[in-house]
Scaffold this motif. Structure first.
Motif, short mmCIF file in Angstrom:
data_model
loop_
_atom_site.label_atom_id
_atom_site.label_comp_id
_atom_site.label_asym_id
_atom_site.label_seq_id
_atom_site.Cartn_x
_atom_site.Cartn_y
_atom_site.Cartn_z
N PRO A 16 57.82 -22.89 1.87
CA PRO A 16 58.56 -22.70 0.63
C PRO A 16 57.85 -21.86 -0.42
CG PRO A 16 57.50 -24.84 0.59
CD PRO A 16 57.19 -24.24 1.94
N ALA A 17 56.53 -21.71 -0.33
CA ALA A 17 55.80 -20.99 -1.37
C ALA A 17 55.92 -19.48 -1.20
CB ALA A 17 54.33 -21.39 -1.37
N GLY A 18 56.10 -19.01 0.05
CA GLY A 18 56.18 -17.58 0.32
C GLY A 18 57.62 -17.12 0.49
N THR A 19 57.82 -16.18 1.43
CA THR A 19 59.15 -15.58 1.59
C THR A 19 59.55 -15.54 3.06
OG1 THR A 19 58.30 -13.33 1.85
CG2 THR A 19 58.71 -14.11 -0.41
N SER A 20 60.86 -15.45 3.28
CA SER A 20 61.37 -15.28 4.64
C SER A 20 61.00 -13.90 5.18
CB SER A 20 62.89 -15.48 4.66
OG SER A 20 63.53 -14.56 3.79
N LYS A 21 60.86 -12.91 4.29
CA LYS A 21 60.46 -11.57 4.70
C LYS A 21 59.08 -11.60 5.36
CE LYS A 21 59.69 -6.90 2.79
NZ LYS A 21 58.24 -6.80 3.04
N ARG A 59 44.57 -15.05 35.80
CA ARG A 59 44.25 -13.87 34.99
C ARG A 59 43.84 -14.32 33.60
NH1 ARG A 59 50.08 -11.80 36.10
NH2 ARG A 59 49.63 -13.20 37.82
N PRO A 60 43.12 -13.51 32.86
CA PRO A 60 42.71 -13.90 31.50
C PRO A 60 43.90 -13.96 30.56
CG PRO A 60 42.13 -11.62 31.91
CD PRO A 60 42.61 -12.17 33.23
N TYR A 61 43.77 -14.75 29.51
CA TYR A 61 44.82 -14.82 28.49
C TYR A 61 44.19 -14.72 27.10
CZ TYR A 61 43.39 -19.75 28.06
OH TYR A 61 42.67 -20.90 27.87
N GLU A 62 45.00 -14.35 26.14
CA GLU A 62 44.53 -14.18 24.78
C GLU A 62 45.47 -14.90 23.82
OE1 GLU A 62 43.64 -10.63 21.48
OE2 GLU A 62 44.49 -10.15 23.45
N LEU A 63 44.92 -15.62 22.86
CA LEU A 63 45.70 -16.27 21.82
C LEU A 63 45.68 -15.36 20.59
CD1 LEU A 63 47.27 -18.85 21.02
CD2 LEU A 63 45.13 -19.77 20.14
N VAL A 64 46.83 -14.78 20.26
CA VAL A 64 46.96 -13.86 19.13
C VAL A 64 47.47 -14.63 17.92
CG1 VAL A 64 48.02 -11.72 18.30
CG2 VAL A 64 47.49 -12.01 20.74
N VAL A 65 46.83 -14.47 16.77
CA VAL A 65 47.19 -15.23 15.56
C VAL A 65 47.78 -14.30 14.52
CG1 VAL A 65 46.35 -16.71 13.70
CG2 VAL A 65 45.36 -16.90 16.01
N ALA A 66 48.92 -14.67 13.96
CA ALA A 66 49.54 -13.94 12.86
C ALA A 66 49.77 -14.93 11.72
CB ALA A 66 50.85 -13.31 13.28
N GLN A 67 49.08 -14.75 10.60
CA GLN A 67 49.22 -15.63 9.46
C GLN A 67 50.20 -15.03 8.46
OE1 GLN A 67 45.51 -16.70 7.62
NE2 GLN A 67 46.49 -17.51 5.78
N THR A 68 51.15 -15.83 7.98
CA THR A 68 52.14 -15.33 7.03
C THR A 68 52.26 -16.29 5.84
OG1 THR A 68 54.03 -16.47 8.01
CG2 THR A 68 53.47 -14.32 8.90
N ASP A 69 52.69 -15.77 4.72
CA ASP A 69 53.00 -16.59 3.54
C ASP A 69 54.50 -16.88 3.56
OD1 ASP A 69 50.35 -16.54 2.53
OD2 ASP A 69 50.69 -14.52 1.78
#
Length: 335
Positions: free
Chosen positions: A42-47, A29-39
């Motif tokens: 150490p420069a960004g936040t755990s939130k 079956r087809p598959y999709e690579l979903v990308v989520a970029q976060t900050d």
């Protein structure tokens, strides 16, 4: 622009590895690579990290590759277990492993110090000064360095803790220089290594420097390489690796001096193998598929390095996967 280019390389390498992992039998079956970029840290936040994880979970993904950096991976381990969603993190800390959090070791807080100490002893440099990040990463490196150094006969003449984001280490470097040693060990994430190098240059002190995988940042930031000239460090790729050699012969440009791309390829390969082996294409099925991955040749590490998971085994890389290298003339050379 450089960050965007780096992220694009990581995504491309994941896709290449994923395709290679599925090639053995394919997926029906087809598959999709979903990308989520976060900050994230150490420069960004755990939130920000938490929100990125939740976006992927809510999108219905069956597994997550990432994040990187130990502080982020310690948090994502908890998130993965709560969500019962398989996650393949890439960090250097074995504490990022859990039932649902699998670990691709991009370096090792526990094992790199042993390699550094062995290099020191081999060169007869048994009296050193030491500078380390005041962080979970720096503290772990320091703890394991001391455990290896003492029985090996390596003594620390002086030590200094610094902020992992500091831009000025003049005072600390001056104090370490006063110990009279000609060898400096740096243990940290790498951002503060720029400040250490600047202080060494400004003060005219030229010790031989040994460090951990911190200097892999030189691959992403070519402008930093001159300031780390002659520094011996730990990296993730070796000239004798046949898998890497084959990738370079097929398409030289993406795999030349690009350890993050190399590691990303391996992680894509692991996920592809897990999808192929999964009895069901849902999170629990992929969890079972990951546990069945055995003896997959790795592109990272010395020749013969393999990737294996198991029912109670969450560490991917097996074998001689840490490589001593040195920055010389703007290039990374095997030491």
């Amino acid at each position: 622009m450089l960050l965007d280019q780096h992220l694009a390389e990581v995504e491309r390498s994941h896709r290449d590895g994923l395709a290679a992992g599925l090639d053995a039998a394919g997926l029906d079956r087809p598959y999709e690579l979903v990308v989520a970029q976060t900050d994230a840290l150490p420069a960004g936040t755990s939130k920000s990290l938490r929100e990125g994880f939740e976006r992927l979970r809510d999108a219905g993904v069956v597994a997550i590759v990432g994040p990187a950096v130990t502080d982020n991976c310690l948090l994502s381990r908890v998130l993965a277990d709560r969500a019962e969603l398989p996650l393949l993190n890439w960090s250097g800390h074995e504490q990022t492993r859990s039932r649902y959090s699998f670990h691709y070791q991009v370096g090792s807080l526990e094992e790199e110090p042993a390699l550094i100490v062995d290099r020191l002893v081999a060169q007869g440099r048994t009296h050193v000064a030491l500078v380390f990040d005041r962080s979970e990463i720096g503290a772990s490196y320091l703890r394991w360095f001391e455990r290896r150094a003492q029985p090996a006969g390596v003594t620390v003449a002086g030590r200094a803790g610094i902020s992992p984001t500091t831009q000025d280490t003049t005072k600390e470097v001056q104090e370490l220089r006063a110990t009279g040693v000609d060898t400096l060990v740096y243990l940290g994430l790498g951002h503060s290594a720029v400040a250490v190098a600047s202080a060494l240059r400004a003060g005219g002190w030229q010790p031989q420097v040994f460090t951990n995988t911190a200097l892999m940042y030189g691959h992403m930031h070519p402008e930093r390489r001159p300031m780390w000239e002659g520094w011996v460090y730990v990296d993730m790729y070796a000239d004798d690796n046949l898998v890497l050699r084959e990738l370079r012969e097929r398409d030289p440009q993406p795999w030349q001096d690009n350890p993050i791309g190399i590691c990303s390829y391996d992680m894509g390969r692991l996920l592809g193998e897990a999808l192929r082996l999964a009895p069901h294409l849902n999170p629990d099925g992929v969890l079972e598929g990951l546990q069945q991955v055995k003896q997959v040749p790795a592109a990272a590490g010395h020749g013969g390095t393999t990737m294996t998971f198991g029912s109670w085994d969450r560490a991917a890389l097996k074998g001689d996967y840490l490589v001593s290298r040195v920055w010389r003339g703007g290039r990374s050379e095997q030491a």
